[in-house]
Design a protein around this motif. Structure first.
Motif, short mmCIF file in Angstrom:
data_model
loop_
_atom_site.label_atom_id
_atom_site.label_comp_id
_atom_site.label_asym_id
_atom_site.label_seq_id
_atom_site.Cartn_x
_atom_site.Cartn_y
_atom_site.Cartn_z
N ALA A 1 0.46 -1.57 -0.25
CA ALA A 1 0.15 -0.17 -0.07
C ALA A 1 0.80 1.16 -0.20
CB ALA A 1 -0.94 0.07 1.81
N VAL A 2 1.84 1.50 0.30
CA VAL A 2 3.05 2.58 0.77
C VAL A 2 3.26 2.94 -0.72
CG1 VAL A 2 5.59 3.36 1.45
CG2 VAL A 2 3.48 2.38 3.26
N THR A 3 3.95 1.86 -1.22
CA THR A 3 4.65 1.53 -2.44
C THR A 3 3.00 2.45 -3.62
OG1 THR A 3 6.14 -0.45 -2.22
CG2 THR A 3 5.53 0.14 -4.16
N SER A 4 2.04 1.24 -3.61
CA SER A 4 1.28 2.18 -4.21
C SER A 4 1.01 3.95 -4.59
CB SER A 4 -0.06 1.14 -4.04
OG SER A 4 -0.88 1.72 -4.70
N THR A 5 0.49 3.71 -3.39
CA THR A 5 0.25 5.60 -2.60
C THR A 5 1.02 6.86 -3.25
OG1 THR A 5 -1.12 5.06 -0.84
CG2 THR A 5 -0.25 7.00 -0.58
N SER A 6 2.62 6.16 -3.44
CA SER A 6 4.00 7.42 -2.91
C SER A 6 4.71 7.29 -4.99
CB SER A 6 4.82 5.92 -2.51
OG SER A 6 5.42 5.95 -0.97
N THR A 7 3.96 5.47 -5.56
CA THR A 7 3.72 5.80 -6.38
C THR A 7 3.12 6.59 -8.08
OG1 THR A 7 3.59 3.65 -7.37
CG2 THR A 7 5.89 4.12 -6.91
N ARG A 8 1.88 6.87 -6.97
CA ARG A 8 0.85 7.11 -7.69
C ARG A 8 1.02 8.75 -8.43
NH1 ARG A 8 -3.79 7.07 -4.02
NH2 ARG A 8 -3.61 4.61 -4.30
N THR A 9 1.31 9.56 -7.88
CA THR A 9 1.33 10.52 -8.39
C THR A 9 2.37 11.08 -8.59
OG1 THR A 9 0.87 11.83 -6.00
CG2 THR A 9 1.59 13.15 -7.81
N PRO A 10 3.76 10.82 -8.79
CA PRO A 10 4.59 11.13 -10.40
C PRO A 10 3.55 10.02 -11.23
CG PRO A 10 5.53 9.75 -8.75
CD PRO A 10 4.17 10.62 -7.87
N ILE A 11 3.37 8.73 -11.51
CA ILE A 11 2.83 8.39 -12.67
C ILE A 11 1.98 9.18 -13.58
CG2 ILE A 11 0.99 5.98 -13.19
CD1 ILE A 11 3.13 4.65 -11.68
N TYR A 12 1.08 9.76 -12.74
CA TYR A 12 -0.89 11.16 -13.09
C TYR A 12 0.12 12.25 -13.50
CZ TYR A 12 -4.02 7.50 -10.25
OH TYR A 12 -4.86 6.94 -10.09
N LYS A 13 1.07 11.92 -12.56
CA LYS A 13 1.90 13.64 -13.31
C LYS A 13 2.34 13.23 -14.92
CE LYS A 13 5.96 16.29 -12.11
NZ LYS A 13 6.42 16.98 -11.07
N ALA A 14 3.09 12.48 -15.03
CA ALA A 14 3.60 11.75 -16.24
C ALA A 14 2.52 12.15 -17.30
CB ALA A 14 4.34 9.99 -16.46
N PHE A 15 1.32 11.57 -16.61
CA PHE A 15 -0.37 11.72 -18.05
C PHE A 15 -0.56 13.50 -18.00
CE2 PHE A 15 -0.91 7.28 -16.60
CZ PHE A 15 -0.13 6.28 -17.28
N ALA A 16 -0.07 14.35 -16.97
CA ALA A 16 -0.87 15.37 -16.88
C ALA A 16 -0.38 16.53 -18.04
CB ALA A 16 -1.02 15.94 -15.27
N ARG A 17 -0.83 16.86 -18.83
CA ARG A 17 -0.63 18.09 -19.83
C ARG A 17 -0.89 20.22 -18.94
NH1 ARG A 17 -1.08 16.27 -26.20
NH2 ARG A 17 0.30 14.40 -25.67
N GLY A 18 -0.34 20.25 -18.26
CA GLY A 18 -0.77 21.43 -18.66
C GLY A 18 -0.70 21.82 -16.99
N GLU A 19 -1.76 22.15 -15.94
CA GLU A 19 -1.88 22.39 -14.58
C GLU A 19 -2.62 21.27 -13.98
OE1 GLU A 19 0.21 23.95 -12.71
OE2 GLU A 19 1.57 24.14 -14.24
#
Length: 504
Positions: free
Chosen positions: A244-262
């Motif tokens: 669960a710690v691994t999933s939570t900690s890596t979630r934001t960088p992965i979503y950030k890779a998909f985001a374009r702009g703010e």
């Protein structure tokens, strides 16, 4: 004209002598050798001695066969590396490390240990001022929440009819709380991995999913041995909480890779919504299947295979612009073989996923300790002039089969990148030489994953790599930037040891 002698006050002279005596005594005790102190120095215009040319300090070890080879700093602490010289030659395996500081008090070691668990690296400069009050209130809230959980769990178990006996319901509740407590301890300990969640994001994410399935398997196994419920449930909960710690900690960088702009918040919210819908559908399906009383082993095997296959494809589909060790290796190897940098898609697809980030058997080590890279003083002194203008030096340790890129204290971000690139070039040359000269056992031999070279052949390979890097490094950077790669050392995870000048 005779040199002018400056008059010194008795107090100043005494303090200077005491300080020098204390330093020499510390070095003598640390090395278990007696050094003769040199209390006076004389200015001279004579040519530099051979020892000075090699970076040796003669005045500290005037009556000793030991010679200073190199100095190293790690986390604010400094060491000197000495080697035994006899008849103008260094004895093999005579390198020893001498600490320049007195050992830390036990309370200081304890404070450092606690800080490594409860505060981020670089604290307080690495966080905003609001971090401390927020974490203080958060810790207090969880304290009361954990205490309340004991009573609520006991009440719920009693309410559903676990037992009419007051002592039994209390014991069951305590076992359940111990199980959850073990999971929380595991989560806390694993959170110390810190920046590894950034360095090896994909590898840790997949490893966490493996642990999640392992925990689920152990939980199912408690049905076969119910008398071992508590220890097995504790182990399973630790594994699942680490996941669960691994999933939570890596979630934001992965979503950030998909985001374009703010729009990171919007991407995260939608991603979590999809995950929750899928989770509800899976829960409903499992409820319907469980009514038919299927085989637990067969069901677990099928669901685990589907879960792990989906997880593997999930992390492979993520395209990151940054270069960690795995993607940097793909980029450099592609460049050395074809003269071009891989595209973002190609570099991410070729990245090795099925490896554990804590597995340390890697052919290239960046920022190692001096004692890990060199066993003999001669090997260091032979290649040191080749890197006089660089902020690093690269070598190969045949006994360990690794290429080491040591960093100097002036090394900046680009120097770390160049050191890593140089290490890959050297490894490429050594492997190429082994393939082309495998029949010549006196020069090069291949034994498993280790390459054994003579000292002369190694020096020639390092010199050749220096020429190659001076020509190709700038070209590699420009081609990588054209493909969209972010050229930064922030995810290469270099070690913290740095070489520094002995006079500093």
């Amino acid at each position: 004209m005779a040199p002018i002698k400056l008059k010194q006050s008795p107090n100043s002279l005494t303090s200077s002598q005491d300080a020098g005596l204390l330093l020499r005594e510390t070095i003598r005790i640390s090395a278990n050798l007696a050094f003769s102190p040199e209390t006076t120095t004389t200015a001279t215009s004579a040519p530099e001695s051979r020892g000075a040319k090699l970076g040796l300090v003669e005045d500290e070890f005037m009556d000793s066969s030991l010679r200073l080879i190199c100095c190293e700093e790690l986390d604010g602490r400094r060491w000197k590396y000495l080697a035994d010289e006899s008849d103008g030659r260094f004895k093999k395996g005579s390198i020893r490390a001498v600490s320049l500081q007195t050992p830390q008090a036990p309370i200081d070691d304890l404070v450092s240990f606690v800080r490594s668990y409860v505060v981020p690296e670089g604290f307080p400069d690495s966080v905003t001022p609001s971090y401390v009050p927020y974490m203080t209130w958060r810790a207090l809230k969880h304290f009361f929440g954990g205490a309340m959980g004991v009573f609520t769990t006991q009440t719920l178990l009693t309410s559903v009819g676990v037992s009419q006996n007051r002592a039994t319901s209390g014991a069951v509740a305590i076992n359940w709380i111990l199980k959850d407590g073990a999971g929380r301890v595991g989560k806390m300990l694993f959170s110390r991995q810190g920046k590894k969640f950034d360095y090896d994001l994909k590898q840790l994410r997949f490893s966490g999913d493996l642990l999640m399935e392992l925990g689920a398997g152990i939980e199912l196994a408690t049905a076969a041995v119910p008398q071992l419920f508590l220890p097995m449930a504790c182990v399973a909960n630790v594994a699942k909480n680490v996941a669960a710690v691994t999933s939570t900690s890596t979630r934001t960088p992965i979503y950030k890779a998909f985001a374009r702009g703010e729009n990171l918040g919007d991407v995260t919210a939608k991603g979590e919504c999809v995950s929750n819908v899928a989770d509800l559908l899976g829960t409903g399906l499992s409820i319907m299947i469980s009514k038919r009383n299927p085989s637990l082993v067969t069901t677990f095997a099928l669901l685990s295979c589907g879960y792990l296959m989906s997880s593997y494809q999930e992390v492979r589909s993520v395209v990151l612009h940054t270069l960690n060790c795995a993607r940097f290796t793909v980029a450099v190897e592609t460049f050395l073989k074809s003269g071009r940098a891989p595209s973002l898609q190609e570099g991410n697809v070729k990245e090795t996923i099925f490896t554990f980030p804590w597995y340390k058997s890697r052919p290239i080590v960046i920022g190692p300790r001096f004692k890990d890279a060199f066993q003999d003083a001669c090997s260091y002194l032979a290649i040191e002039p080749l890197f006089e203008k660089e902020k690093y030096l690269v070598t190969y340790n045949a006994s360990k089969g690794n290429v080491y890129a040591l960093l100097k204290d002036q090394a900046k971000s680009d120097d770390v990148l160049k050191a890593a690139f140089h290490a890959h070039v050297l490894l490429h040359l050594i492997r190429s030489s082994n393939e082309s000269q495998s029949s010549n056992r006196n020069s090069c031999d291949y034994n498993g994953s280790k390459l054994t070279l003579t000292a002369a052949h190694l020096e020639d390979s390092i010199a050749e790599s220096c020429k190659m890097v001076s020509i190709t490094y700038g070209l590699f950077k420009s081609k990588a930037l054209e493909e969209g790669w972010v050229m930064s050392d922030s995810l290469l995870n270099p070690g913290r040891a740095r070489l520094y000048l002995s006079g500093v």
